[in-house]
Design a protein around this motif. Structure first.
Motif, short mmCIF file in Angstrom:
data_model
loop_
_atom_site.label_atom_id
_atom_site.label_comp_id
_atom_site.label_asym_id
_atom_site.label_seq_id
_atom_site.Cartn_x
_atom_site.Cartn_y
_atom_site.Cartn_z
N ARG A 228 15.07 26.55 36.65
CA ARG A 228 14.13 27.04 37.66
C ARG A 228 14.91 27.56 38.87
O ARG A 228 15.95 27.00 39.23
N PHE B 231 14.12 27.41 42.02
CA PHE B 231 14.08 26.49 43.15
C PHE B 231 13.80 25.08 42.63
O PHE B 231 13.01 24.89 41.71
N PHE C 136 13.39 22.24 44.94
CA PHE C 136 12.74 21.41 45.94
C PHE C 136 12.24 22.33 47.04
O PHE C 136 12.81 23.38 47.28
N PHE C 137 11.15 21.94 47.69
CA PHE C 137 10.59 22.72 48.79
C PHE C 137 10.33 21.79 49.97
O PHE C 137 9.88 20.67 49.79
N ASP C 138 10.61 22.28 51.15
CA ASP C 138 10.39 21.50 52.36
C ASP C 138 9.41 22.27 53.25
O ASP C 138 9.59 23.47 53.47
N TRP D 127 8.59 16.72 44.46
CA TRP D 127 9.00 18.12 44.29
C TRP D 127 9.15 18.80 45.65
O TRP D 127 9.62 19.93 45.75
N GLY D 128 8.76 18.12 46.72
CA GLY D 128 8.86 18.71 48.04
C GLY D 128 8.79 17.66 49.13
O GLY D 128 8.54 16.48 48.86
N TRP E 287 8.05 27.23 55.11
CA TRP E 287 8.49 26.65 53.85
C TRP E 287 9.97 26.94 53.69
O TRP E 287 10.43 28.05 53.96
N LEU E 288 10.73 25.95 53.24
CA LEU E 288 12.16 26.11 53.01
C LEU E 288 12.45 25.73 51.56
O LEU E 288 12.36 24.56 51.20
N PRO E 289 12.75 26.72 50.70
CA PRO E 289 13.05 26.40 49.31
C PRO E 289 14.53 26.03 49.14
O PRO E 289 15.40 26.52 49.87
N TYR E 290 14.79 25.15 48.19
CA TYR E 290 16.16 24.75 47.87
C TYR E 290 16.48 25.22 46.46
O TYR E 290 15.71 24.98 45.54
N ALA E 291 17.62 25.88 46.30
CA ALA E 291 18.06 26.38 45.00
C ALA E 291 19.21 25.53 44.48
O ALA E 291 20.01 25.03 45.26
#
Length: 64
Positions: free
Chosen positions: A2, A4, A6-8, A41-42, A57-61
């Protein structure tokens, strides 16, 4: 894989954000974590009172 992992959500109103997405999408929150079926997941991060940025929103890759 995937794109991303994690999402913050950064917001000045953590409780309101939990309530909004809970009512709108049925998301569940446990403390500062958003979860689905018990799997996080976030997360929710409260913006400081003097931080004038809008909610974001801050996505983590993943990296290797």
């Amino acid at each position: 894989m995937r794109p991303f992992v994690f999402f913050d959500v950064r917001t000045s109103d953590v409780d309101g954000t939990k309530r909004f997405f809970g009512e709108l999408l049925g998301w569940q929150a446990s403390g500062a974590l958003l979860n689905d079926g018990g799997a996080p997941w976030g997360g929710l991060t409260e913006l400081a009172a003097d931080d004038d940025r809008p909610p974001q929103w801050l996505p983590y890759a993943p990296v290797s």
